[in-house]
Design an enzyme around this catalytic site. Sequence first.
Site: not given
Lengths: 356, 356, 356
Positions: B206, B247-249
Amino acid sequence: MKESQSNQVSKFQFKASELAELIDGTLKADPELEINGYRGAGSVSAKQLTYAESDEYLEAAMKNSAGLVLVTADLYQDEIPAIIVDNPKLAYARLARQFPDKRYYKPGIADSAIIGAGFESGEDISIHPGAIIGDNVFIGDRVRIAAGVIIGDNCELGDDILLHPGVKIMAETWIGDRVEIQAGAVIGSDGYGYVSDAGKHYKMPQLGQVVIEDDVEIGALTAIDRAANEKTVIGQGTKIDNLVQIGHNVEAGRDNLIVSQTGIGGSTKLGARVTLAGQAGIEDHIRIADDVTVTGKAKVSKDIKESGFYSGIPAREHREYLKEAAGIRRINKLKKEISDIKGELEEIKNYLKEED
Amino acid sequence: MKESQSNQVSKFQFKASELAELIDGTLKADPELEINGYRGAGSVSAKQLTYAESDEYLEAAMKNSAGLVLVTADLYQDEIPAIIVDNPKLAYARLARQFPDKRYYKPGIADSAIIGAGFESGEDISIHPGAIIGDNVFIGDRVRIAAGVIIGDNCELGDDILLHPGVKIMAETWIGDRVEIQAGAVIGSDGYGYVSDAGKHYKMPQLGQVVIEDDVEIGALTAIDRAANEKTVIGQGTKIDNLVQIGHNVEAGRDNLIVSQTGIGGSTKLGARVTLAGQAGIEDHIRIADDVTVTGKAKVSKDIKESGFYSGIPAREHREYLKEAAGIRRINKLKKEISDIKGELEEIKNYLKEED
Amino acid sequence: MKESQSNQVSKFQFKASELAELIDGTLKADPELEINGYRGAGSVSAKQLTYAESDEYLEAAMKNSAGLVLVTADLYQDEIPAIIVDNPKLAYARLARQFPDKRYYKPGIADSAIIGAGFESGEDISIHPGAIIGDNVFIGDRVRIAAGVIIGDNCELGDDILLHPGVKIMAETWIGDRVEIQAGAVIGSDGYGYVSDAGKHYKMPQLGQVVIEDDVEIGALTAIDRAANEKTVIGQGTKIDNLVQIGHNVEAGRDNLIVSQTGIGGSTKLGARVTLAGQAGIEDHIRIADDVTVTGKAKVSKDIKESGFYSGIPAREHREYLKEAAGIRRINKLKKEISDIKGELEEIKNYLKEED
């Protein structure tokens, strides 16, 4: 592939041949090529490793002059420095773990860290500013403890652990090797146990501990309660997301995936390879079998004995859940049909009356 | 109204004429009157600003000898020191932001704060005791960093930012102007991304960052994950409540309202002016159009392409959801009707039999 | 039983006679027997107190040579050092609270703690390393403040309080006696209040405070927002679990149980002895009567005026909820019946046609 590093000192650079060997791949590059990091194909650079799952990835990697590309035999093209593997993404994930996280590599103990009595540690550790470690704590090799981490008395931590900023490990916690815990998580808070009498609630002592097995990862701001008397256990290889609640005396099995904002009630036991999707809830004292997937927002109120997918509030087999959902969408159509039937009945009765 | 302060130094006192000008109101008070704070009508005092939306508010303000009252032309009464505006509550909210939060105004850098190498800052900053700032961090003018805040390496923060106690900003985060983050929030934790093989899960690196645009506010104990490779973005003017998971992105658009305990899965993209009510859940890789409201506890499992209200698990148009809910309440009535119909059918059949 | 300790100094050892007297039990042991701790029957040792609810517990306690066993008259056996009581588990919980939590007993103020101006405290306090206390803070007797706790300016704390590591108490908070707060909880964050105009949102000032009454317990990573102007109140004896969200201006009554991941919207008022099970949600501005239980994952959208159980989204009486759930399971059967009825109708119509 060995999951642990045999060298005592963190290694930040690998030869292409070493990387190929670690994942049993076929090297198509200079064996002496030095690789010092990794990155997605869109932002990889010359001394870094990347992976390609499609022509688009491969093109991006080439455009960025990637140092080394993990690629399938099908996608491989001559002249590209590559390792050929069956599953490039998997190979990438596994090799990336060989490089220690540079963000937290600051060897030694920062002046401002506070270290309790009886502290023992392995080699090549990093303890950042403002970390606070209690009495009688043991940490293994290559452990990285970021800024503001708090570790209580009598904790024991294995090798290759990474605790992100502000993680709080309560007293008596045991943590295995290669465990990573994201910022602000709390391990070992007291469980929620009360005995009630005449409308008042009295706290039951929470005297147990938390055991985190090898290769577990825990998300930001997740809370794991210590057992009342014995152990709350997070099984080997289990990955927990952010803001998850795990009650006292829970036993999570191996290789679970527990997605964010899920809550697990006290004394519940999960089998191996259980997946709990986002915002799921599992009540107290439940047992869930191996290879069960609970879908997002479902609420498990009784034991699940067979592997498979489970959905809904309360959770039942996913197929049954879908059937009920379809039924609900059909209600207004049924209402119309009943109304039509009544009309026809009325007609028949009128007809029969006239006939008389 | 300018959203930023042009003055380099925080200003704790304004003349009535300055306040009136900032919100284009009509001043009904001594232009030189000095105002040094603000408070609700029930607890306002003589040198403070308040607002009145009704006669009750106005009475309370007068009883407390409010220094200056924001009021509509309709409510305004002679002799009250006032500014006449169309929307007193809005004017109050906008003027209150002109006064810096005194709780966190302690100019300079506390002795016990730990500041990394390469730190640069603007004017009139406050860094409180126990704050820990990594290497190569830049912060703008009038930034207030409360006790126990942790900022990782290579972060860049704009002007007029307020970080409440114990906020954790991970490395590489970028934060715009006038951003406020409540206690204990975590910005930039690693995303939850794994590749699985033979029942085991391997973490995908990440490596991306979090970008927080201007005028964003983030609640206590909220977690925002960094992108896998690129950026997780919180759009300008978006307000996030406590205990939210992002969350990511994820890309949140402008002026979203994301209420407490909501979870947003990885790579989801929200349009502008999206409202997610409490405990909503949005799955991974979803797109939500502008001006969508998702009601509390709903679960969005597929893209929402039209503005409007959406409810339920899975979420659908609110009107359809209400129709289904009404249908469910009708089932037992339908059951009764079917039973009646069966009875009548039996009668008819018996009648026809007798006739034969 | 008195809930507070009369002695100024923490007491870690009690005579059997003292313990029996505290809970009005019948002592069946040497009155001078010294007891210095407590533990579940499975791990109790010779100078410790335990309790037995069954023969199994009693056997375990005897096997471990328990120092003193709380037991009913029915279970009691000669030769066992015991106190006979009606409810051994309750007696155990109540006596355990008489022993201070040793994990956090380190009398005095650690060198690395940072204490603001105007600090005042009672006797026998423990302030651990890295704690940060603002200006004008008052704490009572026997207060234990663990590592990394942050307390803002102008807070007032009573006696016998335990703040676990990394708790964050914002300015102006008031806390009563015998309050325990688990790691990472945030008390007094700003409420989520905005006034919107032309698609943009402007923060309403959050100037009130949080009041935590006596005997309240608060879980790890729970957030309680300060009021906009007045007070958010957590009523006496209420126990809150981990990761709970409590909005601004909420008033929780006495002896509530609020289980993990529950969210309570702003200005909601709870009566006495309310139970909110895991992941429940209560909307803004709701009133809930005394002795109401809201089951897990339910969403309360309107006032609840009668005591009882409430379930579902939206929440209704539990009995009605069960009826609807049964109805849903019946839909596909109803569909079949309607289809059968249609067949019979067709037959009748054909019969009548032929007859003509």
